[in-house]
Each structure stands twice: as structure tokens, then as C-alpha cells.
Motif scaffolding. Structure first.
Motif, PDB file in Angstrom:
ATOM      1  N   GLN A 147      31.756  28.490 -25.776  1.00  0.00           N
ATOM      2  CA  GLN A 147      32.573  28.619 -24.577  1.00  0.00           C
ATOM      3  C   GLN A 147      32.908  30.070 -24.214  1.00  0.00           C
ATOM      4  O   GLN A 147      33.873  30.323 -23.509  1.00  0.00           O
ATOM      5  CB  GLN A 147      33.868  27.833 -24.775  1.00  0.00           C
ATOM      6  N   TRP A 148      32.113  31.021 -24.678  1.00  0.00           N
ATOM      7  CA  TRP A 148      32.450  32.433 -24.461  1.00  0.00           C
ATOM      8  C   TRP A 148      32.400  32.843 -22.996  1.00  0.00           C
ATOM      9  O   TRP A 148      33.179  33.680 -22.557  1.00  0.00           O
ATOM     10  CB  TRP A 148      31.559  33.327 -25.316  1.00  0.00           C
ATOM     11  N   THR A 149      31.511  32.267 -22.226  1.00  0.00           N
ATOM     12  CA  THR A 149      31.445  32.603 -20.797  1.00  0.00           C
ATOM     13  C   THR A 149      32.733  32.192 -20.095  1.00  0.00           C
ATOM     14  O   THR A 149      33.313  32.983 -19.333  1.00  0.00           O
ATOM     15  CB  THR A 149      30.238  31.911 -20.136  1.00  0.00           C
ATOM     16  N   ALA A 177      35.512  34.757 -18.515  1.00  0.00           N
ATOM     17  CA  ALA A 177      35.877  34.618 -17.102  1.00  0.00           C
ATOM     18  C   ALA A 177      37.386  34.406 -16.959  1.00  0.00           C
ATOM     19  O   ALA A 177      38.032  35.027 -16.101  1.00  0.00           O
ATOM     20  CB  ALA A 177      35.110  33.460 -16.470  1.00  0.00           C
ATOM     21  N   ALA A 178      37.940  33.549 -17.806  1.00  0.00           N
ATOM     22  CA  ALA A 178      39.388  33.304 -17.753  1.00  0.00           C
ATOM     23  C   ALA A 178      40.171  34.566 -18.084  1.00  0.00           C
ATOM     24  O   ALA A 178      41.178  34.873 -17.431  1.00  0.00           O
ATOM     25  CB  ALA A 178      39.763  32.182 -18.718  1.00  0.00           C
ATOM     26  N   LEU A 179      39.727  35.324 -19.078  1.00  0.00           N
ATOM     27  CA  LEU A 179      40.405  36.579 -19.422  1.00  0.00           C
ATOM     28  C   LEU A 179      40.309  37.591 -18.285  1.00  0.00           C
ATOM     29  O   LEU A 179      41.290  38.264 -17.958  1.00  0.00           O
ATOM     30  CB  LEU A 179      39.808  37.171 -20.701  1.00  0.00           C
ATOM     31  N   GLY A 180      39.136  37.706 -17.688  1.00  0.00           N
ATOM     32  CA  GLY A 180      38.964  38.656 -16.587  1.00  0.00           C
ATOM     33  C   GLY A 180      39.812  38.299 -15.374  1.00  0.00           C
ATOM     34  O   GLY A 180      40.546  39.135 -14.846  1.00  0.00           O
ATOM     35  N   SER A 235      47.198  39.058 -13.233  1.00  0.00           N
ATOM     36  CA  SER A 235      48.416  39.581 -13.853  1.00  0.00           C
ATOM     37  C   SER A 235      48.739  40.977 -13.346  1.00  0.00           C
ATOM     38  O   SER A 235      49.887  41.284 -12.992  1.00  0.00           O
ATOM     39  CB  SER A 235      48.249  39.595 -15.374  1.00  0.00           C
ATOM     40  N   VAL A 236      47.731  41.836 -13.283  1.00  0.00           N
ATOM     41  CA  VAL A 236      47.942  43.193 -12.771  1.00  0.00           C
ATOM     42  C   VAL A 236      48.316  43.158 -11.297  1.00  0.00           C
ATOM     43  O   VAL A 236      49.228  43.869 -10.852  1.00  0.00           O
ATOM     44  CB  VAL A 236      46.682  44.061 -13.005  1.00  0.00           C
ATOM     45  N   LEU A 237      47.654  42.323 -10.535  1.00  0.00           N
ATOM     46  CA  LEU A 237      47.952  42.200  -9.108  1.00  0.00           C
ATOM     47  C   LEU A 237      49.380  41.705  -8.875  1.00  0.00           C
ATOM     48  O   LEU A 237      50.113  42.238  -8.030  1.00  0.00           O
ATOM     49  CB  LEU A 237      46.945  41.250  -8.459  1.00  0.00           C
ATOM     50  N   THR A 238      49.803  40.709  -9.645  1.00  0.00           N
ATOM     51  CA  THR A 238      51.163  40.184  -9.532  1.00  0.00           C
ATOM     52  C   THR A 238      52.196  41.232  -9.928  1.00  0.00           C
ATOM     53  O   THR A 238      53.216  41.392  -9.255  1.00  0.00           O
ATOM     54  CB  THR A 238      51.322  38.931 -10.411  1.00  0.00           C
TER      55      THR A 238
END
Length: 125
Positions: free
Chosen positions: A84-86, A90-93, A99-102
Motif C-alpha cells: 500500500q505504499w502508493t 499519496a495520503a502523506l503528500g 495541513s500547510v495550506l490550512t
């Protein structure tokens, strides 16, 4: 005394969140439920409790240590993530970007205007 009172408030909301999650068998982290209850309480009061602010400020430098147990725990279940690395990357990115945008939006929304103006003047040569 403010620091101790603030920690007791934070601990009280964490315990309340724990009790609610256990009683209602909610699929939510106990700590997250406590933080959501704290947020609701602060929104209802429409002001920040000085004791909670003092305790929160004391915890900010320790944030990395508070996150570390969860990060270390991943190494014990790493085999379960085998195919499930993809999806994980994707979830981390996407999660990091949101998070940064918020954080940026909240900072611009709630930062006092005189502080924002001072930062702009510092950036300009």
C-alpha cells in the motif's frame, strides 16, 4: 499556578473525550475527541482561557517528543503496509499540503494586522 491549572484543564478534556469515546464506542481517537471538546468549549466561551494558553505554550517546544511514540509505533506494524505504499505516499503528500495550506490560511486570518504589516516590511529590502 496557571500552568498547573491549564494542564488540569487539558487533562480533563482528554479524560472527558476518553469517557465519551468509550461510552458511545466511537471510532475516534480519545485524545482527538478531547481536543474537539476543548475546541467546542473555547468556541462557546468565545475567548481563550489564560491557564490553557499558558499550558499550551509550555507544550509547543515538546511537540516532537509528543509525536515520537506514534512514529516509532509504525515500525512495529510495517509489514501490514506491504502493498500500500502508493496510497500511503499519496495520503502523506495530500495531507501535508492541506495541513500547510490550512495553517497558512488560519495564520493570515487570525494574525493581527499590525504584526502582518511588520512581517511584510521585514521581507522587503
Amino acid at each position: 499556578m496557571k500552568l498547573l491549572r491549564g494542564f488540569l484543564w487539558l487533562l480533563g478534556f482528554q479524560l472527558l473525550g476518553h469517557a465519551i469515546v468509550e461510552l458511545l464506542t466511537l471510532p475516534v481517537s480519545h485524545v482527538m475527541a478531547g481536543l474537539l471538546l476543548l475546541l467546542a468549549w473555547l468556541l462557546a466561551k468565545r475567548r481563550l482561557n489564560e491557564s490553557v494558553a499558558t499550558a499550551s505554550q509550555a507544550l509547543i517546544p515538546l511537540l516532537a517528543m509528543l509525536i515520537m511514540p506514534g512514529v516509532v509505533g509504525v515500525f512495529f506494524v510495517i509489514d501490514e503496509f506491504a502493498g500500500q505504499w502508493t496510497a500511503i505516499m499519496a495520503a502523506l503528500g495530500v495531507g501535508t499540503f492541506l495541513s500547510v495550506l490550512t495553517t497558512l490560511w488560519l495564520m493570515r486570518r487570525f494574525m493581527p494586522q499590525e504584526a502582518a504589516g511588520a512581517e511584510e516590511r521585514e521581507r522587503k529590502p
